[in-house]
Design a protein around this motif. Sequence first.
Motif, short mmCIF file in Angstrom:
data_model
loop_
_atom_site.label_atom_id
_atom_site.label_comp_id
_atom_site.label_asym_id
_atom_site.label_seq_id
_atom_site.Cartn_x
_atom_site.Cartn_y
_atom_site.Cartn_z
N GLN A 169 0.83 -1.20 0.00
CA GLN A 169 0.00 0.00 0.00
C GLN A 169 0.86 1.25 0.00
O GLN A 169 2.02 1.22 0.46
N ALA A 170 0.30 2.32 -0.49
CA ALA A 170 1.01 3.60 -0.49
C ALA A 170 1.43 3.94 0.94
O ALA A 170 0.68 3.73 1.90
N ASP A 178 16.02 12.06 -8.62
CA ASP A 178 15.33 12.99 -7.72
C ASP A 178 14.10 12.37 -7.08
O ASP A 178 13.78 12.64 -5.92
N SER A 179 13.39 11.51 -7.81
CA SER A 179 12.17 10.91 -7.29
C SER A 179 12.44 9.92 -6.16
O SER A 179 11.53 9.57 -5.40
N ALA A 180 13.69 9.47 -6.06
CA ALA A 180 14.04 8.46 -5.05
C ALA A 180 14.75 9.04 -3.83
O ALA A 180 14.86 8.38 -2.79
N LYS A 181 15.23 10.27 -3.97
CA LYS A 181 15.97 10.88 -2.87
C LYS A 181 15.09 10.99 -1.63
O LYS A 181 13.93 11.34 -1.71
N ASP A 182 15.67 10.70 -0.49
CA ASP A 182 15.02 10.79 0.82
C ASP A 182 13.99 9.70 1.07
O ASP A 182 13.39 9.65 2.15
N LYS A 226 4.95 5.29 -3.23
CA LYS A 226 3.83 5.98 -3.86
C LYS A 226 3.34 5.15 -5.05
O LYS A 226 4.11 4.37 -5.62
N PRO A 227 2.09 5.34 -5.44
CA PRO A 227 1.59 4.59 -6.62
C PRO A 227 2.47 4.79 -7.86
O PRO A 227 2.62 3.86 -8.66
N GLU A 228 3.05 5.96 -8.00
CA GLU A 228 3.89 6.22 -9.17
C GLU A 228 5.22 5.46 -9.12
O GLU A 228 5.98 5.48 -10.08
N ASP A 229 5.51 4.80 -8.02
CA ASP A 229 6.69 3.95 -7.94
C ASP A 229 6.44 2.57 -8.56
O ASP A 229 7.36 1.76 -8.70
N THR A 230 5.20 2.31 -8.92
CA THR A 230 4.86 1.02 -9.53
C THR A 230 5.61 0.83 -10.84
O THR A 230 5.57 1.68 -11.73
N ALA A 231 6.32 -0.28 -10.93
CA ALA A 231 7.16 -0.56 -12.10
C ALA A 231 7.81 -1.92 -11.93
O ALA A 231 7.76 -2.51 -10.84
N VAL A 258 7.14 -4.36 -8.73
CA VAL A 258 6.74 -3.62 -7.53
C VAL A 258 5.43 -2.91 -7.86
O VAL A 258 5.37 -2.15 -8.83
N THR A 259 4.41 -3.17 -7.08
CA THR A 259 3.12 -2.54 -7.28
C THR A 259 2.70 -1.84 -6.00
O THR A 259 2.67 -2.46 -4.93
N VAL A 260 2.40 -0.56 -6.12
CA VAL A 260 2.00 0.24 -4.97
C VAL A 260 0.54 0.67 -5.18
O VAL A 260 0.24 1.38 -6.14
N SER A 261 -0.31 0.24 -4.30
CA SER A 261 -1.73 0.57 -4.41
C SER A 261 -2.04 1.84 -3.64
O SER A 261 -1.42 2.14 -2.62
N SER A 262 -3.02 2.57 -4.12
CA SER A 262 -3.38 3.84 -3.48
C SER A 262 -4.45 3.64 -2.42
O SER A 262 -5.02 2.58 -2.27
#
Length: 119
Positions: A13-14, A61-65, A86-91, A115-119
């Motif tokens: 989950q997110a 940048d999207s992965a920092k922190d 986050k859901p946008e990390d799904t890939a 990797v699947t991230v659900s909202s």
Amino acid sequence: QVQLVESGGGLVQAGGSLSLSCAASGNIVSIKVMRWYRQAPGKQRTLVASITDGGYTNYHDSAKDRFTISRDNAKNTGYLQMDSLKPEDTAVYYCNAVIATRKSLDDYWGQGTQVTVSS
């Protein structure tokens, strides 16, 4: 023959966390750099993070922190700890490494892990 095998993907989950592993095997002399890429459906494969044999790290940048890349040189294994997902990390996440054997220095890829991230 050098192989990279990823593990640790799944559904979360997110806001949750996942830890990916990439185990390298074969006639390895040294692993110069290990990287994690990801590819979402319909998008290009992009670099998420990298770590050199000296421990120098770099992140998109999207992965920092949120993401942490590490490696265990004794085990020829790399890791990607992903927090606050986050859901946008799904890939599909791919491990990549530049590896020296006695004969050559080459670039290797793992098979990928979803990797699947659900909202």
